[in-house]
Design a protein around this motif. Structure first.
Motif, PDB file in Angstrom:
ATOM      1  N   VAL A   1      21.296  90.088 115.383  1.00 30.07           N
ATOM      2  CA  VAL A   1      20.845  88.426 116.105  1.00 30.07           C
ATOM      3  C   VAL A   1      20.319  88.791 117.472  1.00 30.07           C
ATOM      4  O   VAL A   1      18.954  89.049 117.300  1.00 30.07           O
ATOM      5  N   HIS A   5      16.047  90.791 114.921  1.00 31.34           N
ATOM      6  CA  HIS A   5      16.093  90.893 113.383  1.00 31.34           C
ATOM      7  C   HIS A   5      15.746  89.309 112.869  1.00 31.34           C
ATOM      8  O   HIS A   5      16.002  89.346 111.566  1.00 31.34           O
ATOM      9  N   TYR A   6      16.975  88.376 113.594  1.00 28.15           N
ATOM     10  CA  TYR A   6      17.178  87.201 112.479  1.00 28.15           C
ATOM     11  C   TYR A   6      17.199  86.314 113.529  1.00 28.15           C
ATOM     12  O   TYR A   6      17.799  86.532 115.007  1.00 28.15           O
ATOM     13  N   GLN A   8      19.349  82.141 114.413  1.00 30.64           N
ATOM     14  CA  GLN A   8      20.191  81.147 113.657  1.00 30.64           C
ATOM     15  C   GLN A   8      19.096  79.724 113.573  1.00 30.64           C
ATOM     16  O   GLN A   8      18.324  79.822 114.277  1.00 30.64           O
ATOM     17  N   TYR A  26      20.100  82.119 108.798  1.00 32.25           N
ATOM     18  CA  TYR A  26      20.007  83.225 109.768  1.00 32.25           C
ATOM     19  C   TYR A  26      18.667  83.787 109.294  1.00 32.25           C
ATOM     20  O   TYR A  26      18.547  84.127 107.670  1.00 32.25           O
ATOM     21  N   ALA A  28      15.225  85.950 108.848  1.00 31.37           N
ATOM     22  CA  ALA A  28      14.570  88.081 109.143  1.00 31.37           C
ATOM     23  C   ALA A  28      13.277  87.502 110.182  1.00 31.37           C
ATOM     24  O   ALA A  28      12.304  86.323 109.656  1.00 31.37           O
TER      25      ALA A  28
END
Length: 75
Positions: A1, A5-6, A8, A26, A28
């Protein structure tokens, strides 16, 4: 995170009896998604173990495993 990459996101999910429950998910980042993606084996194992520990139906867990066997890129 924290590496991007992700992201929330807060969502509302509904239980089998229709109760609305808040949850965190989450998503991507676009750079980390590929059209035909399969999770790495170690990640798939974490998903299915967690699903089992939380009492999800075996048929659901098996469907996750079947979908994960699709060919594609692994990131």
């Amino acid at each position: 995170v924290s590496e991007g990459h992700y992201k929330q996101a807060y969502v509302t999910v509904h239980t089998e009896i229709g109760e609305a429950v808040g949850a965190v998910t989450y998503i991507a980042g676009a750079a980390y998604v590929c059209e035909e993606s399969s999770p790495r084996e170690d990640y798939l194992q974490k998903i299915t173990i967690g699903a089992s520990q939380h009492g999800l139906p075996l048929t659901y867990i098996r469907s996750i495993e079947i979908l994960a066997k699709r060919q594609g890129c692994n990131r």
